[in-house]
Write a protein that holds these residues in place. Structure first.
Motif, PDB file in Angstrom:
ATOM      1  N   ARG A   1       8.754  -3.621   0.683  1.00 23.32           N
ATOM      2  CA  ARG A   1       8.882  -2.343  -0.001  1.00 23.32           C
ATOM      3  C   ARG A   1       9.903  -2.533  -1.106  1.00 23.32           C
TER       4      ARG A   1
ATOM      5  N   VAL B   1       8.790   4.227   1.278  1.00 21.92           N
ATOM      6  CA  VAL B   1       7.629   4.540   0.439  1.00 21.92           C
ATOM      7  C   VAL B   1       7.664   6.003   0.021  1.00 21.92           C
TER       8      VAL B   1
ATOM      9  N   ARG C   1       7.391   0.630  -3.871  1.00 28.65           N
ATOM     10  CA  ARG C   1       6.062   0.034  -3.997  1.00 28.65           C
ATOM     11  C   ARG C   1       5.795  -0.903  -2.829  1.00 28.65           C
ATOM     12  N   CYS C   2       4.571  -0.848  -2.315  1.00 24.39           N
ATOM     13  CA  CYS C   2       4.177  -1.725  -1.206  1.00 24.39           C
ATOM     14  C   CYS C   2       3.592  -3.018  -1.763  1.00 24.39           C
TER      15      CYS C   2
ATOM     16  N   GLY D   1       0.691   3.041   3.767  1.00 29.66           N
ATOM     17  CA  GLY D   1       1.071   2.071   2.750  1.00 29.66           C
ATOM     18  C   GLY D   1       0.842   0.648   3.212  1.00 29.66           C
TER      19      GLY D   1
ATOM     20  N   ARG E   1      -2.780  -0.593   3.018  1.00 31.28           N
ATOM     21  CA  ARG E   1      -3.281  -0.971   1.690  1.00 31.28           C
ATOM     22  C   ARG E   1      -3.081  -2.449   1.389  1.00 31.28           C
TER      23      ARG E   1
END
Length: 307
Positions: free
Chosen positions: A211, A220, A225-226, A276, A279
Motif C-alpha cells: 500500500r 486504502v 494505492r494497491c 483492494g 484487485r
C-alpha cells in the motif's frame, strides 16, 4: 447447508462470500447482529437469529459488527460467544475479534509472542502519557496516537518529534475516549512510503500487496494505492506468527519495513476488507476463506443441534 454472514452492511464483500458459498453448495444469509437477540422461550439454545427459526446456522462468517453503546456491542459479541459455546463454528470468533479490535491487546499479545512490533504504550493517565511523549520526543522519536477502537486510518495523529518540531499530546477526551494508545512511528523507508498487507487464511499467508502513499498513513481508505507484492518467506512467517498470536481464523496483517531491513507488525485486522487486495491477487479470496471455513472449521464436527 445454511451459513450466517454477520454484517452491518451488505455489498461487494458479502456478495463475494455468498457466491463462494453457492459454489460449494451452501447458502449464505446476511444478518445484522443488532437484529439478533436472546429469547430463552424460543428454542433450546435461547438465541433468536433472523431467518433460522428454531435452528442454528451450520456456521457463521463475521464480516462486520455495527458500533453502538457498550451494552449493545456487548450483546452482539455475546451472540457470537454463545454460538461458539453451542458448537457452531464462528469465523473469526468473538475472542479473536475482541483481541484485534482492542489495539492495546493486539500489541500486548504480539509482544508476548515475540512478534516484532513497535514500542507501544496504553494509559488512561494524561500525565503519564505526557511524560512518555516528552521522553520519546527528547530522544528524537515521533509517536502515532491512535483511537483504541479505530479503523481505516481514521483519527491517527503524529505527535512528539516530527521533522524537528515537537508536537504535543492533544486533549484525550476528544476522539480518544480519555485513553492514550501510543506507538513509536516508523519513518518511511522510501519515497513514497509503503507498508504491506498480508492475508492469512487458516494459519497460512496466502497473498500480499504493498500500500503506497505519499502520506504517512497507508490505508486504502485514506487514498493509498494497491500494488502487487511478492509473498516472501519473511513476510509470510511474520504475518502467520501475528495471526497465531491472536488465534485468528483469517487476518489482514499490516507490516512495515524498519531500520536494517527488519519487518515489524503494526496491526492485525480480524474483520479485514480485501477488495483492494483482490484487485492485485490472482485467485478468489472469498473462495479461499469459504473453503477454509468448510474444509477445516467444519470438518469432523457433528451437525449443529436442532430443536
Amino acid at each position: 447447508m445454511r451459513i450466517a454472514i454477520f454484517t452491518d452492511e451488505t455489498g461487494w464483500h458479502t456478495r463475494q462470500l455468498q457466491a463462494a458459498l453457492r459454489a460449494r453448495g451452501a447458502v449464505g444469509r446476511c444478518i445484522d447482529l443488532a437484529d439478533c437477540h436472546i429469547d430463552t422461550t424460543a428454542a433450546w439454545h435461547g438465541l433468536a437469529i433472523p431467518g433460522f427459526g428454531r435452528e442454528l446456522p451450520a456456521a457463521a462468517l463475521v464480516r462486520g459488527i455495527a458500533g453502538g453503546s457498550f451494552e449493545q456491542v456487548t450483546k452482539r459479541l455475546g451472540v457470537l460467544h454463545a454460538l461458539r459455546e453451542l458448537g457452531v463454528p464462528v469465523y473469526n470468533d468473538a475472542r479473536a475479534i475482541e483481541r484485534s479490535v482492542d489495539k492495546s491487546m493486539t500489541s500486548l499479545l504480539l509482544h508476548a509472542a515475540g512478534v516484532p512490533t513497535p514500542p507501544t504504550w496504553a494509559t488512561e493517565s494524561p500525565a503519564q502519557a505526557q511524560r512518555i511523549v516528552m521522553r520519546e520526543s527528547a530522544a528524537g522519536h515521533a509517536l502515532v496516537l491512535k483511537p483504541l477502537f479505530g479503523s481505516q486510518g481514521k483519527g491517527l495523529q503524529l505527535i512528539g518529534q516530527v521533522d524537528g518540531v515537537h508536537h504535543p499530546l492533544p486533549d484525550l477526551s476528544k476522539g480518544y475516549g480519555g485513553l492514550a494508545y501510543l506507538q513509536r512511528f516508523i519513518p518511511p523507508a522510501t519515497e513514497p512510503g509503503y507498508d504491506w498487507r498480508v492475508l492469512v487464511v487458516g494459519g497460512r499467508a496466502v497473498t500480499a500487496m504493498r500500500r503506497v502513499s505519499a502520506h504517512w498513513v497507508h490505508n486504502v481508505a485514506q487514498g493509498a494505492r494497491c500494488q502487487p507484492a511478492p509473498l516472501t518467506q519473511a513476510l509470510a512467517q511474520r504475518a502467520e506468527a501475528a495471526a497465531a498470536a491472536l488465534d485468528m481464523d483469517y487476518a489482514g496483517v499490516d507490516l512495515m519495513p524498519a531500520a536494517g531491513g527488519a519487518i515489524q507488525v503494526i496491526e492485525v485486522n480480524g474483520v479485514a476488507a480485501w477488495q483492494g487486495l483482490q484487485r492485485v491477487t490472482g485467485f478468489n479470496i472469498a473462495q479461499a476463506i469459504v473453503d477454509d471455513l468448510l474444509d477445516r472449521k467444519l470438518a469432523g464436527l457433528a451437525p449443529a443441534r436442532m430443536a
